[in-house]
Design a protein around this motif. Structure first.
Motif, PDB file in Angstrom:
ATOM      1  N   GLY A  68       3.413  -2.197  13.279  1.00 44.68           N
ATOM      2  CA  GLY A  68       4.605  -1.501  12.797  1.00 44.68           C
ATOM      3  C   GLY A  68       4.189  -0.381  11.851  1.00 44.68           C
ATOM      4  O   GLY A  68       3.151  -0.477  11.182  1.00 44.68           O
ATOM      5  N   GLY A 101       2.212   4.290   6.525  1.00 43.89           N
ATOM      6  CA  GLY A 101       1.814   2.896   6.306  1.00 43.89           C
ATOM      7  C   GLY A 101       1.767   2.140   7.620  1.00 43.89           C
ATOM      8  O   GLY A 101       2.738   2.144   8.382  1.00 43.89           O
ATOM      9  N   ASP A 133       7.057   1.495  17.188  1.00 44.05           N
ATOM     10  CA  ASP A 133       6.395   0.188  17.252  1.00 44.05           C
ATOM     11  C   ASP A 133       5.351   0.198  18.359  1.00 44.05           C
ATOM     12  O   ASP A 133       5.517   0.894  19.369  1.00 44.05           O
ATOM     13  CB  ASP A 133       7.406  -0.918  17.620  1.00 44.05           C
ATOM     14  CG  ASP A 133       8.324  -1.254  16.461  1.00 44.05           C
ATOM     15  OD1 ASP A 133       8.041  -0.833  15.328  1.00 44.05           O
ATOM     16  OD2 ASP A 133       9.336  -1.943  16.718  1.00 44.05           O
ATOM     17  N   LEU A 151       5.527   2.423   8.842  1.00 43.67           N
ATOM     18  CA  LEU A 151       6.563   2.882   7.914  1.00 43.67           C
ATOM     19  C   LEU A 151       6.121   4.222   7.335  1.00 43.67           C
ATOM     20  O   LEU A 151       5.139   4.295   6.597  1.00 43.67           O
ATOM     21  CB  LEU A 151       6.759   1.855   6.787  1.00 43.67           C
ATOM     22  CG  LEU A 151       7.832   2.203   5.754  1.00 43.67           C
ATOM     23  CD1 LEU A 151       9.223   2.218   6.390  1.00 43.67           C
ATOM     24  CD2 LEU A 151       7.806   1.212   4.593  1.00 43.67           C
ATOM     25  N   GLY A 192       4.966  -6.468   1.359  1.00 46.43           N
ATOM     26  CA  GLY A 192       4.974  -5.327   2.281  1.00 46.43           C
ATOM     27  C   GLY A 192       6.391  -4.940   2.698  1.00 46.43           C
ATOM     28  O   GLY A 192       7.252  -5.798   2.876  1.00 46.43           O
ATOM     29  N   ASN A 193       6.608  -3.644   2.820  1.00 41.59           N
ATOM     30  CA  ASN A 193       7.917  -3.141   3.241  1.00 41.59           C
ATOM     31  C   ASN A 193       7.895  -2.732   4.700  1.00 41.59           C
ATOM     32  O   ASN A 193       6.931  -2.137   5.179  1.00 41.59           O
ATOM     33  CB  ASN A 193       8.313  -1.911   2.413  1.00 41.59           C
ATOM     34  CG  ASN A 193       8.390  -2.244   0.944  1.00 41.59           C
ATOM     35  OD1 ASN A 193       8.966  -3.262   0.571  1.00 41.59           O
ATOM     36  ND2 ASN A 193       7.780  -1.410   0.118  1.00 41.59           N
ATOM     37  N   GLY A 194       8.999  -3.042   5.390  1.00 37.48           N
ATOM     38  CA  GLY A 194       9.153  -2.599   6.771  1.00 37.48           C
ATOM     39  C   GLY A 194      10.303  -1.619   6.879  1.00 37.48           C
ATOM     40  O   GLY A 194      10.900  -1.242   5.868  1.00 37.48           O
ATOM     41  N   ARG A 195      10.608  -1.206   8.083  1.00 33.28           N
ATOM     42  CA  ARG A 195      11.749  -0.315   8.295  1.00 33.28           C
ATOM     43  C   ARG A 195      13.044  -1.067   7.996  1.00 33.28           C
ATOM     44  O   ARG A 195      13.064  -2.282   7.978  1.00 33.28           O
ATOM     45  CB  ARG A 195      11.761   0.191   9.744  1.00 33.28           C
ATOM     46  CG  ARG A 195      10.579   1.092  10.054  1.00 33.28           C
ATOM     47  CD  ARG A 195      10.571   1.523  11.508  1.00 33.28           C
ATOM     48  NE  ARG A 195      11.747   2.295  11.837  1.00 33.28           N
ATOM     49  CZ  ARG A 195      12.574   2.013  12.848  1.00 33.28           C
ATOM     50  NH1 ARG A 195      12.352   0.975  13.627  1.00 33.28           N
ATOM     51  NH2 ARG A 195      13.610   2.769  13.080  1.00 33.28           N
ATOM     52  N   LYS A 212       5.521  -7.260  19.509  1.00 34.69           N
ATOM     53  CA  LYS A 212       5.081  -6.301  18.489  1.00 34.69           C
ATOM     54  C   LYS A 212       3.748  -6.699  17.858  1.00 34.69           C
ATOM     55  O   LYS A 212       3.574  -7.820  17.390  1.00 34.69           O
ATOM     56  CB  LYS A 212       6.165  -6.220  17.410  1.00 34.69           C
ATOM     57  CG  LYS A 212       5.891  -5.209  16.318  1.00 34.69           C
ATOM     58  CD  LYS A 212       7.188  -4.807  15.648  1.00 34.69           C
ATOM     59  CE  LYS A 212       6.969  -4.052  14.365  1.00 34.69           C
ATOM     60  NZ  LYS A 212       8.227  -3.521  13.834  1.00 34.69           N
ATOM     61  N   THR A 228       0.847  -1.214   0.000  1.00 30.51           N
ATOM     62  CA  THR A 228       0.000   0.000   0.000  1.00 30.51           C
ATOM     63  C   THR A 228       0.878   1.259   0.000  1.00 30.51           C
ATOM     64  O   THR A 228       0.522   2.270  -0.595  1.00 30.51           O
ATOM     65  CB  THR A 228      -0.953   0.018   1.208  1.00 30.51           C
ATOM     66  OG1 THR A 228      -0.188  -0.107   2.409  1.00 30.51           O
ATOM     67  CG2 THR A 228      -1.979  -1.097   1.141  1.00 30.51           C
ATOM     68  N   ASN A 229       2.037   1.205   0.653  1.00 25.41           N
ATOM     69  CA  ASN A 229       2.926   2.375   0.638  1.00 25.41           C
ATOM     70  C   ASN A 229       3.455   2.636  -0.770  1.00 25.41           C
ATOM     71  O   ASN A 229       3.499   3.775  -1.236  1.00 25.41           O
ATOM     72  CB  ASN A 229       4.129   2.162   1.578  1.00 25.41           C
ATOM     73  CG  ASN A 229       3.904   2.760   2.946  1.00 25.41           C
ATOM     74  OD1 ASN A 229       2.791   2.712   3.458  1.00 25.41           O
ATOM     75  ND2 ASN A 229       4.935   3.310   3.564  1.00 25.41           N
ATOM     76  N   PHE A 246      -2.505  -0.920   5.585  1.00 25.38           N
ATOM     77  CA  PHE A 246      -3.063   0.247   4.897  1.00 25.38           C
ATOM     78  C   PHE A 246      -2.104   1.430   4.981  1.00 25.38           C
ATOM     79  O   PHE A 246      -1.194   1.452   5.815  1.00 25.38           O
ATOM     80  CB  PHE A 246      -4.442   0.630   5.477  1.00 25.38           C
ATOM     81  CG  PHE A 246      -4.420   1.121   6.908  1.00 25.38           C
ATOM     82  CD1 PHE A 246      -4.409   0.223   7.973  1.00 25.38           C
ATOM     83  CD2 PHE A 246      -4.401   2.486   7.196  1.00 25.38           C
ATOM     84  CE1 PHE A 246      -4.402   0.676   9.298  1.00 25.38           C
ATOM     85  CE2 PHE A 246      -4.399   2.949   8.506  1.00 25.38           C
ATOM     86  CZ  PHE A 246      -4.404   2.035   9.560  1.00 25.38           C
ATOM     87  N   SER A 247      -2.349   2.394   4.094  1.00 30.58           N
ATOM     88  CA  SER A 247      -1.546   3.625   4.108  1.00 30.58           C
ATOM     89  C   SER A 247      -2.484   4.817   4.006  1.00 30.58           C
ATOM     90  O   SER A 247      -3.457   4.773   3.250  1.00 30.58           O
ATOM     91  CB  SER A 247      -0.588   3.678   2.915  1.00 30.58           C
ATOM     92  OG  SER A 247       0.233   2.541   2.898  1.00 30.58           O
ATOM     93  N   GLY A 276       0.841  -1.544   9.581  1.00 33.05           N
ATOM     94  CA  GLY A 276       0.527  -2.967   9.546  1.00 33.05           C
ATOM     95  C   GLY A 276       0.166  -3.401  10.955  1.00 33.05           C
ATOM     96  O   GLY A 276       0.951  -3.199  11.890  1.00 33.05           O
ATOM     97  N   TRP A 327       7.593  -6.913   5.454  1.00 34.82           N
ATOM     98  CA  TRP A 327       6.517  -6.945   6.448  1.00 34.82           C
ATOM     99  C   TRP A 327       5.473  -7.938   5.956  1.00 34.82           C
ATOM    100  O   TRP A 327       4.917  -7.787   4.872  1.00 34.82           O
ATOM    101  CB  TRP A 327       5.889  -5.566   6.630  1.00 34.82           C
ATOM    102  CG  TRP A 327       4.745  -5.590   7.600  1.00 34.82           C
ATOM    103  CD1 TRP A 327       3.433  -5.729   7.302  1.00 34.82           C
ATOM    104  CD2 TRP A 327       4.823  -5.477   9.028  1.00 34.82           C
ATOM    105  NE1 TRP A 327       2.673  -5.704   8.451  1.00 34.82           N
ATOM    106  CE2 TRP A 327       3.511  -5.552   9.528  1.00 34.82           C
ATOM    107  CE3 TRP A 327       5.874  -5.315   9.932  1.00 34.82           C
ATOM    108  CZ2 TRP A 327       3.209  -5.474  10.881  1.00 34.82           C
ATOM    109  CZ3 TRP A 327       5.583  -5.234  11.287  1.00 34.82           C
ATOM    110  CH2 TRP A 327       4.263  -5.311  11.749  1.00 34.82           C
TER     111      TRP A 327
HETATM  112  C1  BTN Z   1       8.093  -1.954  10.512  1.00 33.07           C
HETATM  113  O1  BTN Z   1       7.819  -2.156  11.699  1.00 33.07           O
HETATM  114  O2  BTN Z   1       9.157  -2.368  10.022  1.00 33.07           O
HETATM  115  C2  BTN Z   1       7.120  -1.180   9.666  1.00 33.07           C
HETATM  116  C3  BTN Z   1       6.091  -2.049   9.011  1.00 33.07           C
HETATM  117  C4  BTN Z   1       5.080  -1.280   8.176  1.00 33.07           C
HETATM  118  C5  BTN Z   1       4.154  -2.181   7.394  1.00 33.07           C
HETATM  119  C6  BTN Z   1       3.065  -1.425   6.702  1.00 33.07           C
HETATM  120  S1  BTN Z   1       1.798  -2.513   6.112  1.00 33.07           S
HETATM  121  C7  BTN Z   1       1.084  -1.233   5.178  1.00 33.07           C
HETATM  122  C8  BTN Z   1       2.202  -0.389   4.616  1.00 33.07           C
HETATM  123  N1  BTN Z   1       2.640  -0.880   3.333  1.00 33.07           N
HETATM  124  C9  BTN Z   1       3.888  -1.372   3.362  1.00 33.07           C
HETATM  125  O3  BTN Z   1       4.496  -1.890   2.403  1.00 33.07           O
HETATM  126  N2  BTN Z   1       4.386  -1.236   4.606  1.00 33.07           N
HETATM  127  C10 BTN Z   1       3.455  -0.582   5.501  1.00 33.07           C
END
Ligand code: BTN
Length: 258
Positions: free
Chosen positions: A125, A143, A115, A127, A51-54, A122, A28-29, A69-70, A145, A59
């Protein structure tokens, strides 16, 4: 996802200008970043496949079980104040989860920088990504999750992560959580221009201050042993190093030392 309910509650409440839903989406990001200029838009998917995280991490959300969601929102903020959106978003989500599920056996806390932990593990999260860095009114992509009804954590993950189902023993409504989060997000938005006040509330919900921690600045950097001394109004984490010197860090990751 019950889309009619979401549309009624989110669009007709005048909070959002647009709700974009995909049954499946890589991230979504990523989708939000590629959207032409927009504001007050929510992008939501039932199945986020990449999904991307930090720290460039992945993710993982369970299809049809969790929330990914974003929110795309513009804020008039200088380069030194970008972190406030991060703190505001985690504050809003912890408020939402505590209002809906908080109890003596379900304690939500914040872990710097953004977090949300449920009983020490956790559950959410965040982003934050910012576009248009060289203009005053910037596009923020927030973003989130949230692990809601997923319950199949590998042994490795189960040490660090949880879901609302795993902790409360009940299937929870993703729609109710999203609706309350968006409502709280817009209700308290004045906090964005009151960083001192926001940080007082934020610090009250974190257990890090005074604790022994290991700290790393980036994913593969060496860990530093320290004691967390404070979270400054500018979002920095002030730590006392083993040599007695105090230092403030603006990004990184902590783990608690028990
Ligand atoms: C983290 O703790 O590393 C951050 C995680 C963030 C995940 C959310 S899910 C919705 C949005 N889209 C993504 O690709 N990442 C964020």
């Amino acid at each position: 996802m019950i889309l009619n309910l979401l549309k009624d509650e989110l669009i007709n409440s005048y909070h959002l200008s647009c709700l974009i839903y995909f049954k499946e989406l890589p991230s979504t990001n990523k989708f939000a970043k590629d959207l032409p200029v927009s504001n007050d838009v929510l992008i939501l998917t039932d199945h986020q496949t990449s999904g991307n995280g930090r720290f460039g991490r992945k993710w993982v959300s369970s299809s049809g079980c969790d929330l990914a969601f974003s929110i795309v929102k513009k804020f008039d903020l200088g380069i030194d104040s970008l972190h406030i959106v991060n703190f505001y978003s985690s504050y809003t989500m912890i408020l939402t989860l505590s209002e809906l599920f908080g109890s003596s056996s379900n304690k939500f806390t914040l872990k710097w920088p953004n977090d949300i932990l449920l009983n020490g593990k956790k559950v959410c999260g965040i982003l934050l990504e910012v576009q248009d860095l060289n203009v005053q009114v910037k596009k923020f992509i927030i973003g989130l999750g949230v692990n809601i009804n997923s319950n199949n954590f590998s042994d490795e993950i189960a040490k660090k992560a949880t879901s609302l189902l795993a902790s409360t023993g009940k299937i929870q409504s993703r729609e109710d959580i999203l609706i309350k989060f968006v409502s709280n997000f817009y209700k308290n938005i004045k906090f964005i221009s009151q960083p001192d006040k926001l940080m007082v509330f934020w610090k009250d919900l974190t257990e890090v201050i005074g604790k022994k921690i290991n700290f790393k600045i980036v994913e593969d950097s060496e860990e530093i042993s320290a004691v967390a001394e404070n979270i400054e109004t500018d979002g920095g984490l002030k730590v006392k190093m083993q040599n007695g010197e105090s230092k403030v860090f603006y990004s990184g990751e902590i783990t608690f030392v028990y």
